[in-house]
Design an enzyme around this catalytic site. Structure first.
Site, PDB file in Angstrom:
ATOM      1  N   ASP A 131       0.959  -1.146   0.098  1.00 32.45           N
ATOM      2  CA  ASP A 131       0.084  -0.046   0.224  1.00 32.45           C
ATOM      3  C   ASP A 131       0.769   1.235  -0.100  1.00 32.45           C
ATOM      4  O   ASP A 131       0.492   2.188  -0.191  1.00 32.45           O
ATOM      5  CB  ASP A 131      -1.087  -0.116   1.159  1.00 32.45           C
ATOM      6  CG  ASP A 131      -0.533   0.019   2.434  1.00 32.45           C
ATOM      7  OD1 ASP A 131       0.823  -0.107   2.629  1.00 32.45           O
ATOM      8  OD2 ASP A 131      -0.975   0.306   3.447  1.00 32.45           O
TER       9      ASP A 131
ATOM     10  N   ASP B 177      -1.167  -6.219  -0.348  1.00 29.73           N
ATOM     11  CA  ASP B 177      -1.284  -5.549   0.860  1.00 29.73           C
ATOM     12  C   ASP B 177      -2.570  -5.136   1.216  1.00 29.73           C
ATOM     13  O   ASP B 177      -3.364  -4.422   0.491  1.00 29.73           O
ATOM     14  CB  ASP B 177      -0.321  -4.409   0.745  1.00 29.73           C
ATOM     15  CG  ASP B 177       0.276  -4.160   1.957  1.00 29.73           C
ATOM     16  OD1 ASP B 177      -0.083  -4.958   2.968  1.00 29.73           O
ATOM     17  OD2 ASP B 177       1.163  -3.143   2.114  1.00 29.73           O
TER      18      ASP B 177
ATOM     19  N   LYS C 299      -0.991  -9.668   2.661  1.00 33.58           N
ATOM     20  CA  LYS C 299      -0.269  -9.093   3.855  1.00 33.58           C
ATOM     21  C   LYS C 299      -1.332  -7.935   4.603  1.00 33.58           C
ATOM     22  O   LYS C 299      -1.869  -7.478   3.986  1.00 33.58           O
ATOM     23  CB  LYS C 299       0.830  -8.211   3.560  1.00 33.58           C
ATOM     24  CG  LYS C 299       1.646  -7.592   4.552  1.00 33.58           C
ATOM     25  CD  LYS C 299       2.995  -7.013   4.342  1.00 33.58           C
ATOM     26  CE  LYS C 299       2.774  -5.550   4.054  1.00 33.58           C
ATOM     27  NZ  LYS C 299       2.252  -4.639   5.118  1.00 33.58           N
TER      28      LYS C 299
ATOM     29  N   GLU D  38       9.019  -4.319  10.933  1.00 30.85           N
ATOM     30  CA  GLU D  38       9.489  -2.757  10.201  1.00 30.85           C
ATOM     31  C   GLU D  38       9.794  -2.119  11.580  1.00 30.85           C
ATOM     32  O   GLU D  38       9.117  -1.877  12.535  1.00 30.85           O
ATOM     33  CB  GLU D  38       8.219  -2.243   9.609  1.00 30.85           C
ATOM     34  CG  GLU D  38       8.486  -1.109   9.334  1.00 30.85           C
ATOM     35  CD  GLU D  38       7.766  -0.191   8.098  1.00 30.85           C
ATOM     36  OE1 GLU D  38       6.841  -1.123   7.486  1.00 30.85           O
ATOM     37  OE2 GLU D  38       8.036   0.583   7.391  1.00 30.85           O
TER      38      GLU D  38
HETATM   39  O1  KIV Z   1       3.550  -1.116   1.879  1.00 27.13           O
HETATM   40  C1  KIV Z   1       4.669  -1.616   1.707  1.00 27.13           C
HETATM   41  O2  KIV Z   1       5.278  -1.352   1.097  1.00 27.13           O
HETATM   42  C2  KIV Z   1       5.181  -2.374   3.033  1.00 27.13           C
HETATM   43  C3  KIV Z   1       6.483  -2.864   2.980  1.00 27.13           C
HETATM   44  C4  KIV Z   1       7.180  -1.697   3.131  1.00 27.13           C
HETATM   45  C5  KIV Z   1       6.577  -3.611   4.058  1.00 27.13           C
HETATM   46  O3  KIV Z   1       4.525  -2.238   3.711  1.00 27.13           O
END
Ligand code: KIV
Length: 266
Positions: free
Chosen positions: A45, A84, A114, A183
């Site tokens: 995201d 995501d 994710k 993170e």
């Molecule tokens: O949104 C994203 O790119 C992420 C990664 C940085 C882990 O959550």
């Protein structure tokens, strides 16, 4: 060679082989990242910031995420594609969370999703996994919590915060997550979590002891300049290269050097 599976990632952890992941958001870049050989591509995201030019990740929608995931899936042959879950696509109810996660698989062509959050999202992770949707969990600095956290800050610095993150990691593993993004946490804490779990940890700003690493592609190749966190390493400056190429094109058109005979029809 077939596509990377969650079993491959678990095997890599058990064999002590480092897992590489990057983000990508469209066909041309996903094709390059896949060809380069990463194990997984996250359609993060973060596209809200690095592609859409927004202030933070909160406004990006499910429809937009699915649209980008479809482009990435179309471009890849080997890397696992992970969609995501955007802000408010999973917070309201388990049912909504599973339905939206399913869209990444059914409409986006992804192999996994994710989700940000600790023990509070475990029930949703469990329900997704029970619906055959593989889940990569994400704890530590979770950018969708920017307003609660008061900015993009390193997490897990106090004893209480450390204890909570270790408990979250175990709970998410028990709920069925196949991996865990860590993170912006201290590297010793990431080492401890990595040693505690049987599933792989994927670090971003979590030091060298994680089972794998992930970065935002646009940071790696120099296409995002608004801010550069300490944990980023820029391996190329494509912005500079693009400026140079476009500058030359403008000059040649203005001076009558392009198109030449070579680019013209007789
Ligand atoms: O949104 C994203 O790119 C992420 C990664 C940085 C882990 O959550």
């Amino acid at each position: 060679m077939g596509r990377v599976t969650i079993n491959d990632l678990l095997t890599m952890k058990s064999e002590g082989k480092k897992i590489t992941m990057l983000t990508a958001y469209d066909y041309p870049f996903a094709k390059i990242v896949d060809e380069a050989g990463v194990e997984a591509i996250l359609v993060g995201d973060s596209l809200a910031m690095v592609v859409q030019g927004l202030e933070n990740t909160l406004p990006v929608t499910m429809d937009e995420m699915v649209y980008h995931t479809r482009m990435v899936s179309r471009a890849t042959e080997r890397a696992m594609v992970i969609g995501d879950m955007p802000f408010m696509s999973y917070q309201v109810s388990v049912e909504e969370a599973v339905r939206n996660a399913g869209r990444f698989i059914k409409e986006g062509g992804a192999q996994a999703i994710k989700i940000e959050g600790g023990s509070e999202v475990a029930e949703k992770v469990y329900a997704m996994v029970r619906s055959d949707i593989p889940v990569l969990a994400h704890i530590g600095l979770t950018p969708q919590s920017i307003h609660r956290m008061g900015g993009y800050k390193v997490q897990g610095r106090t004893e209480e915060a450390k204890r909570q993150l270790i408990e979250d990691a175990r709970t998410l593993q028990e709920a069925g997550a196949f991996g865990l993004v860590l993170e912006a946490i201290p590297m010793d804490l990431a080492k401890e979590i990595t040693g505690t779990l049987t599933i792989p940890t994927i670090g971003i700003g979590a030091g060298p002891y994680c089972d794998g690493q992930i970065l935002v592609l646009h940071d790696v190749i120099g296409l995002f300049e608004r801010f550069v966190p300490k944990f980023i390493k820029r391996y190329a400056n494509l912005r500079e290269e693009a400026l140079k190429a476009i500058g030359e094109y403008i000059k040649e058109v203005r001076e009558g050097d392009f198109p030449g005979e070579e680019q013209s029809f007789k």
